[in-house]
Scaffold this motif. Structure first.
Motif, PDB file in Angstrom:
ATOM      1  N   ALA A 154       0.846  -1.206   0.000  1.00 32.79           N
ATOM      2  CA  ALA A 154       0.000   0.000   0.000  1.00 32.79           C
ATOM      3  C   ALA A 154       0.877   1.250   0.000  1.00 32.79           C
ATOM      4  CB  ALA A 154      -0.916  -0.009   1.226  1.00 32.79           C
ATOM      5  N   ALA A 155       1.948   1.200   0.785  1.00 29.64           N
ATOM      6  CA  ALA A 155       2.859   2.360   0.840  1.00 29.64           C
ATOM      7  C   ALA A 155       3.480   2.598  -0.535  1.00 29.64           C
ATOM      8  CB  ALA A 155       3.941   2.123   1.886  1.00 29.64           C
ATOM      9  N   LEU A 156       3.879   1.528  -1.197  1.00 34.07           N
ATOM     10  CA  LEU A 156       4.480   1.678  -2.531  1.00 34.07           C
ATOM     11  C   LEU A 156       3.473   2.286  -3.514  1.00 34.07           C
ATOM     12  CD1 LEU A 156       6.891  -0.690  -4.295  1.00 34.07           C
ATOM     13  CD2 LEU A 156       4.872   0.022  -5.547  1.00 34.07           C
ATOM     14  N   ALA A 157       2.219   1.826  -3.429  1.00 34.15           N
ATOM     15  CA  ALA A 157       1.193   2.332  -4.355  1.00 34.15           C
ATOM     16  C   ALA A 157       0.875   3.807  -4.105  1.00 34.15           C
ATOM     17  CB  ALA A 157      -0.076   1.488  -4.223  1.00 34.15           C
ATOM     18  N   ALA A 158       1.098   4.281  -2.889  1.00 30.64           N
ATOM     19  CA  ALA A 158       0.738   5.675  -2.560  1.00 30.64           C
ATOM     20  C   ALA A 158       1.769   6.679  -3.070  1.00 30.64           C
ATOM     21  CB  ALA A 158       0.603   5.809  -1.039  1.00 30.64           C
ATOM     22  N   ASP A 176      -1.202   5.680  -6.818  1.00 34.41           N
ATOM     23  CA  ASP A 176      -2.558   5.176  -6.988  1.00 34.41           C
ATOM     24  C   ASP A 176      -3.191   5.089  -5.593  1.00 34.41           C
ATOM     25  OD1 ASP A 176      -4.888   3.849  -7.489  1.00 34.41           O
ATOM     26  OD2 ASP A 176      -4.001   2.350  -8.828  1.00 34.41           O
ATOM     27  N   PRO A 177      -3.687   6.239  -5.090  1.00 36.51           N
ATOM     28  CA  PRO A 177      -4.182   6.265  -3.709  1.00 36.51           C
ATOM     29  C   PRO A 177      -5.323   5.268  -3.460  1.00 36.51           C
ATOM     30  CG  PRO A 177      -4.039   8.483  -4.613  1.00 36.51           C
ATOM     31  CD  PRO A 177      -3.803   7.555  -5.741  1.00 36.51           C
ATOM     32  N   GLU A 178      -6.148   5.049  -4.503  1.00 39.28           N
ATOM     33  CA  GLU A 178      -7.267   4.125  -4.301  1.00 39.28           C
ATOM     34  C   GLU A 178      -6.776   2.702  -4.076  1.00 39.28           C
ATOM     35  OE1 GLU A 178     -10.239   5.218  -3.673  1.00 39.28           O
ATOM     36  OE2 GLU A 178      -9.291   7.181  -3.979  1.00 39.28           O
ATOM     37  N   LEU A 179      -5.765   2.317  -4.881  1.00 43.89           N
ATOM     38  CA  LEU A 179      -5.170   0.988  -4.695  1.00 43.89           C
ATOM     39  C   LEU A 179      -4.552   0.895  -3.292  1.00 43.89           C
ATOM     40  CD1 LEU A 179      -4.251  -1.791  -5.795  1.00 43.89           C
ATOM     41  CD2 LEU A 179      -2.177  -0.655  -6.632  1.00 43.89           C
ATOM     42  N   LYS A 224      -6.915  -1.909   3.454  1.00 47.80           N
ATOM     43  CA  LYS A 224      -8.102  -2.596   3.977  1.00 47.80           C
ATOM     44  C   LYS A 224      -7.847  -4.105   4.017  1.00 47.80           C
ATOM     45  CE  LYS A 224     -13.079  -2.382   3.463  1.00 47.80           C
ATOM     46  NZ  LYS A 224     -14.187  -2.045   2.589  1.00 47.80           N
ATOM     47  N   GLU A 225      -7.293  -4.604   2.897  1.00 45.02           N
ATOM     48  CA  GLU A 225      -7.006  -6.050   2.838  1.00 45.02           C
ATOM     49  C   GLU A 225      -5.969  -6.450   3.888  1.00 45.02           C
ATOM     50  OE1 GLU A 225      -7.593  -6.247  -2.014  1.00 45.02           O
ATOM     51  OE2 GLU A 225      -5.731  -6.989  -1.147  1.00 45.02           O
ATOM     52  N   GLY A 226      -5.037  -5.526   4.175  1.00 43.43           N
ATOM     53  CA  GLY A 226      -3.988  -5.832   5.157  1.00 43.43           C
ATOM     54  C   GLY A 226      -4.432  -5.627   6.585  1.00 43.43           C
ATOM     55  N   GLY A 227      -5.636  -5.077   6.776  1.00 43.74           N
ATOM     56  CA  GLY A 227      -6.166  -4.883   8.128  1.00 43.74           C
ATOM     57  C   GLY A 227      -5.465  -3.759   8.881  1.00 43.74           C
ATOM     58  N   TYR A 228      -5.090  -2.694   8.159  1.00 46.69           N
ATOM     59  CA  TYR A 228      -4.425  -1.554   8.820  1.00 46.69           C
ATOM     60  C   TYR A 228      -5.384  -0.919   9.823  1.00 46.69           C
ATOM     61  CZ  TYR A 228      -2.146   3.050   9.274  1.00 46.69           C
ATOM     62  OH  TYR A 228      -1.558   4.199   9.751  1.00 46.69           O
ATOM     63  N   ASP A 229      -4.909  -0.734  11.056  1.00 47.71           N
ATOM     64  CA  ASP A 229      -5.795  -0.245  12.129  1.00 47.71           C
ATOM     65  C   ASP A 229      -5.648   1.253  12.379  1.00 47.71           C
ATOM     66  OD1 ASP A 229      -3.326  -0.121  13.230  1.00 47.71           O
ATOM     67  OD2 ASP A 229      -3.739  -1.434  14.940  1.00 47.71           O
ATOM     68  N   GLY A 230      -4.947   1.957  11.528  1.00 51.26           N
ATOM     69  CA  GLY A 230      -4.833   3.415  11.686  1.00 51.26           C
ATOM     70  C   GLY A 230      -3.716   3.841  12.623  1.00 51.26           C
ATOM     71  N   THR A 231      -2.930   2.896  13.110  1.00 54.29           N
ATOM     72  CA  THR A 231      -1.792   3.254  13.968  1.00 54.29           C
ATOM     73  C   THR A 231      -0.855   4.183  13.187  1.00 54.29           C
ATOM     74  OG1 THR A 231      -1.895   1.057  14.909  1.00 54.29           O
ATOM     75  CG2 THR A 231       0.127   2.300  15.341  1.00 54.29           C
ATOM     76  N   PRO A 232      -0.428   5.293  13.806  1.00 59.74           N
ATOM     77  CA  PRO A 232       0.449   6.210  13.060  1.00 59.74           C
ATOM     78  C   PRO A 232       1.755   5.533  12.653  1.00 59.74           C
ATOM     79  CG  PRO A 232      -0.279   7.195  15.120  1.00 59.74           C
ATOM     80  CD  PRO A 232      -0.706   5.768  15.158  1.00 59.74           C
ATOM     81  N   VAL A 233       2.163   5.792  11.415  1.00 57.21           N
ATOM     82  CA  VAL A 233       3.484   5.319  10.997  1.00 57.21           C
ATOM     83  C   VAL A 233       4.458   6.495  11.141  1.00 57.21           C
ATOM     84  CG1 VAL A 233       2.723   3.492   9.439  1.00 57.21           C
ATOM     85  CG2 VAL A 233       3.020   5.784   8.546  1.00 57.21           C
ATOM     86  N   LYS A 278      -2.833  10.573   1.690  1.00 59.22           N
ATOM     87  CA  LYS A 278      -3.830  10.435   0.615  1.00 59.22           C
ATOM     88  C   LYS A 278      -4.140   8.967   0.377  1.00 59.22           C
ATOM     89  CE  LYS A 278      -3.025  14.399  -2.431  1.00 59.22           C
ATOM     90  NZ  LYS A 278      -2.413  14.756  -3.705  1.00 59.22           N
ATOM     91  N   GLY A 279      -3.156   8.122   0.582  1.00 57.40           N
ATOM     92  CA  GLY A 279      -3.340   6.678   0.385  1.00 57.40           C
ATOM     93  C   GLY A 279      -3.967   5.987   1.579  1.00 57.40           C
ATOM     94  N   GLY A 280      -4.308   6.737   2.608  1.00 54.49           N
ATOM     95  CA  GLY A 280      -5.039   6.136   3.733  1.00 54.49           C
ATOM     96  C   GLY A 280      -4.215   5.913   4.986  1.00 54.49           C
ATOM     97  N   PHE A 281      -2.943   6.296   4.973  1.00 56.66           N
ATOM     98  CA  PHE A 281      -2.104   6.098   6.162  1.00 56.66           C
ATOM     99  C   PHE A 281      -2.292   7.245   7.148  1.00 56.66           C
ATOM    100  CE2 PHE A 281       0.166   3.367   3.216  1.00 56.66           C
ATOM    101  CZ  PHE A 281       0.658   2.344   4.022  1.00 56.66           C
ATOM    102  N   ASN A 282      -2.074   6.921   8.405  1.00 54.85           N
ATOM    103  CA  ASN A 282      -1.967   7.944   9.439  1.00 54.85           C
ATOM    104  C   ASN A 282      -0.462   8.146   9.658  1.00 54.85           C
ATOM    105  OD1 ASN A 282      -2.140   9.573  11.631  1.00 54.85           O
ATOM    106  ND2 ASN A 282      -3.167   8.100  12.970  1.00 54.85           N
ATOM    107  N   VAL A 283       0.036   9.341   9.324  1.00 57.10           N
ATOM    108  CA  VAL A 283       1.493   9.526   9.290  1.00 57.10           C
ATOM    109  C   VAL A 283       1.946  10.557  10.310  1.00 57.10           C
ATOM    110  CG1 VAL A 283       3.476  10.076   7.807  1.00 57.10           C
ATOM    111  CG2 VAL A 283       1.430   9.089   6.806  1.00 57.10           C
TER     112      VAL A 283
END
Lengths: 531, 313
Positions: free
Chosen positions: A305-309, A352-355, A361-370, A395-400
């Motif tokens: 997901a990080a690579l796609a973002a 590709d933020p949507e990807l 979502k598939e990886g079960g990311y819980d929103g923990t800040p990276v 933009k790709g959905g991470f909490n950074v």
């Protein structure tokens, strides 16, 4: 009034005398090149450190058995010739006759053996070669052989390795220094001699022409061919202030600046006495490294997901600015290597933020800040572009969370494997030179041997098996096929995220001619005329 | 007098012990590892740990401190962790430029600021006083690096009189030495001339209102004698104080000048050592700077007793 007139006359006479003295004082030695190098030179052992400045010092005073020419082909350098046994397990090298150390003693096969042993105990490619060796035997004063357990092509590849750490040949008595102790001697057989009395660590390194150097007779090509020195000496200095460097080259006090900051280029672009040298081969690639040991990047889907973002163009815009000096690149080997490929890089260049969101979502990311470290004192190592990465990840959905650090702190912190709450990290950035990226063996950023790997510690036995196959392959087509497989796996497993590539811009006064296009700065073949 | 000096010298011992402990602890508590610098970008953790071990940095901190303090007491500063060269040699090689800049800056500051401050005070409210006051404010408001860049632009780039950067020791000739130092010293001393001039001016103005000045004038003494002998003599204590503070500030602040003009002095040595975490150099230079500060303060204290007998008694 009379006193004032006398004073004025005295002042005018003094001013004329001073002006004449200025003119005398600013005369330069036409045969010495003064070069501002990008890093300060502090140690004299190119086997202990991977610092590029020490590698460059190695090319000044030492020589190598083999070299790569401008096309990337392996050519003999100190070697007169080499032979490969029919079973492909034995490589026999013969030195050119008449090679001498700068203390006058002859270069022998024993020197080469000791140097190769010391180098191969610390260098990553050397270690792979050493693991395949059964012995290194001296045949006569000028000849020695490398005997391998299996048929392999690694001997030529390893001994022609040109970046840190390059297999420089040193005198046996020096090469027998244990690697726990840095070499302080500087006896070489290269084109220049190191002037120890003038060495000021961090400030100045002085070389003079080695009059006993036996140059090859072929024309120079890449790092191969003749290394003919056409000046009396070279003085490397370090200028801590970029603006002072610019002023110094404009005023003629220095002749060459190895690395110019991109934002100061317009000052020199208009100067008719200065030539700007744009070098792709001395450039490199900024990259992102994810910590595979701790959440969330111990999860492959979240790494993907990080690579796609990531969007390379936006990052390079922040890092470099002018598109004249950067480009995007869909290869972990850089876009100029014989092993360049776009295999597996479908999502690497454009975001590709949507990807990214889907994969999270598939990886079960819980929103923990990276946590991403931003080295504020090292713009090209991430200081300039980490905020862009952070925004792309958001933009790709991470909490950074960006944590500003100095470079020293970053390189120490990135070595820790602990969780973020105990001083660990999730994302680190840095920049690697193309010299360290071009093939699967020298590119340590794709090594995936777990705890022994570079920081981030990816563990992928398939990649390691392929790197081993690459090491023993003798055919270029085979090597290309293996390199392509490695890239696919490396990007699928997200060992690194390449962020684009940049060229290095150097400056030289027009009085310097014959500057070669090489993957590292060299000072042979250059002539200097008066301004 | 001797008693004062001995007492002050004894009092420096605990100060130096505290400095040594604090700098040693601070370096170990802050992030950064010289082994990482030596190993380079591509080093693995194992390689870094090996170098760390070879440097002796994996020993207990107390053991490291005991070894270092013991060596320091014997006058041995140890070897640089990065270059392997003796620290004492590196300091000696770098001390010349810093001593030169500091000495010339102090001399120029005293030569210019005391007479200018006196003239300004004696012409209080007049044009010359306003000019000096304005220039002083400008002088200590403009950062050293701005002054340096302006000087380089005018005298190196436009007029071509002085080199942009570099340093030549006095052994290479008097003129090359001064040619390389005129701009750095000018940039460096601007701020100190401004500061000391202000203090001299205000100190003199304060004393000019005193009864003994009025008495001196009424005795018919020449104004020059009133100013120098009576006013300056009585304003000497605060002026000495600010000169002492300026010198101690100077030794620490010279790094900016050394950086802009590429002068290989002690300021740059310590900054480079901090960047590379070269503990042995940082520790040695900081201790030396502390000794220098203590010495300057001691000299200033002794001078107090010379200029003001009341302090001696």
């Amino acid at each position: 009034m009379e006193h004032i007139t006398k004073l004025f006359k005295l002042g005018a006479t003094g001013a004329i005398a001073v002006s004449l003295a200025f003119a005398a004082g600013t005369t330069t030695n036409a045969e010495t090149i003064t070069a501002v190098m990008r890093q300060p030179m502090r140690t004299l052992d190119p086997v202990i450190t991977t610092a590029y400045i020490v590698r460059n010092y190695g090319y000044m005073i030492y020589d190598t058995l083999l070299s790569l020419d401008a096309k990337g082909d392996i050519k003999p350098q100190m070697a007169e010739k080499w032979q490969v046994s029919e079973d492909g397990k034995t490589y026999t090298f013969t030195l050119r006759p008449g090679l001498k150390w700068d203390d006058g003693s002859p270069v022998t096969a024993a020197d080469c053996i000791a140097s190769i042993k010391r180098w191969s105990s610390t260098d990553s490619v050397g270690q792979i070669m050493a693991s395949l060796l059964t012995s290194i035997d001296q045949v006569d004063d000028r000849t020695f052989s490398l005997n391998f357990k299996v048929r392999t092509g690694i001997a030529l590849q390893a001994l022609s390795k040109y970046s840190s750490k390059a297999p420089f040949i040193m005198p046996k008595k020096v090469a027998e220094t244990p690697t726990s102790k840095a070499i302080t001697e500087s006896i070489g057989s290269g084109p220049f001699k190191f002037v120890k009395s003038e060495f000021k660590p961090g400030i100045q390194t002085v070389y003079v022409k080695n009059k006993d150097y036996m140059s090859r007779t072929e024309p120079p090509s890449g790092l191969a061919g003749g290394h003919v020195v056409k000046v009396d000496g070279v003085r490397w200095i370090t200028l801590p202030d970029a603006m002072t460097s610019i002023n110094a080259i404009k005023s003629g006090e220095v002749d060459f600046i190895e690395l110019l900051p991109y934002d100061l280029l317009p000052i020199l672009e208009q100067d008719k006495n200065i030539q700007l040298i744009v070098s792709k081969s001395q450039g490199g690639m900024p990259l992102m490294r994810l910590n595979h040991l701790i959440p969330p990047f111990n999860n492959k889907k979240i790494r993907q997901a990080a690579l796609a973002a990531i969007d390379q163009k936006e990052i390079m815009q922040a890092d470099v600015g002018s598109p004249k000096y950067y480009s995007t690149c869909a290869s972990v080997y850089g876009c100029g290597s014989p092993f360049t490929t776009t295999a597996g890089a479908e999502h690497l260049v454009k975001a590709d933020p949507e990807l990214s969101k889907k994969l999270l979502k598939e990886g079960g990311y819980d929103g923990t800040p990276v946590v991403i470290m931003r080295p504020t004192d090292y713009p090209n190592g991430g200081g300039s572009f980490v905020p862009v990465i952070a925004q792309q990840l958001r933009k790709g959905g991470f909490n950074v969370q960006i944590q500003a650090v100095d470079w020293q702190t970053e390189i120490q912190r990135r070595a820790t494997r602990k969780p973020v709450s105990q001083g660990g990290w999730n994302i680190a950035t840095t920049t690697l030179s193309f010299a360290d990226l071009g093939d699967p063996l020298s590119n340590y950023s794709i090594a995936a041997n777990g705890e022994k790997a570079w920081f981030g510690w990816p563990n992928n036995p398939q990649i390691e098996e392929l790197r081993h196959q690459f090491a023993v392959a003798t055919d270029l087509a085979d090597q290309k096929r293996i390199a392509t497989e490695i890239q696919k796996l490396a990007l699928d497993d997200v060992e690194i995220i390449p962020l684009g590539e940049f060229s290095v811009v150097s400056a030289a006064r027009k009085s310097l001619n014959g500057i070669l296009k090489t993957p590292l700065p060299v000072f042979w073949n250059i002539t200097k005329t008066k301004d | 007098m001797l008693t004062i000096i001995v007492k002050r010298l004894i009092a420096t011992i605990p100060v130096l012990v505290v400095v040594a402990v604090v700098i040693f602890a601070a370096l170990r508590l802050t992030p950064g590892d010289p082994a990482v610098i030596v190993a380079g970008e591509g080093a693995t953790l194992q390689q870094i740990q090996q170098i760390h071990h070879d440097m002796g940095l994996d020993k207990p901190v107390l053991v490291q401190f005991a070894v270092w303090a013991g060596d320091m007491l014997k006058g041995d500063f140890g070897d640089s962790l990065i270059s392997g060269l003796p620290v004492s040699t590196m300091i000696l090689n770098r001390a010349g430029p810093t001593i030169a800049i500091t000495t010339y800056t102090v001399l120029l500051t005293l030569l210019i600021s005391i007479p200018v401050g006196l003239i300004s005070a004696s012409r209080r409210g007049k044009f010359i006083d306003k000019l000096v006051s304005g220039a002083s404010v400008l002088g200590f408001s403009v950062p050293v690096f701005i002054t340096a860049y302006i000087l380089i632009f005018l005298f190196s780039m436009k007029l071509g009189w002085f080199p942009v950067q570099g340093y030549e020791p006095i052994s290479k000739g008097l003129w090359p030495h001064f040619q390389h130092l005129i701009l750095p010293v000018t940039a460096q001393c601007t701020i100190y001339i401004a500061l000391v001039t202000r203090f001299v001016r205000s100190g003199i103005i304060d004393t000019l209102n005193e009864d003994y000045i009025r008495t001196a004038r009424s005795k018919g003494l020449a104004e020059r004698s009133v100013l120098i002998r009576h006013a300056l003599g009585n304003a000497a204590v605060p002026i000495l104080t600010i000169i002492g503070i300026s010198i101690t500030m100077l030794i620490g602040g010279v790094v900016v000048t050394e950086t802009v003009f590429n002068i290989p002095g002690l300021g740059r040595l310590v900054v480079e050592a901090i960047q590379t975490k070269d503990f042995t150099i940082i520790q040695a230079v900081i201790v030396l700077f502390s000794v220098f500060d203590i010495a300057v303060n001691l000299i200033v204290d002794i001078l107090y007793t010379v200029v003001d007998p009341r302090i001696r008694n």
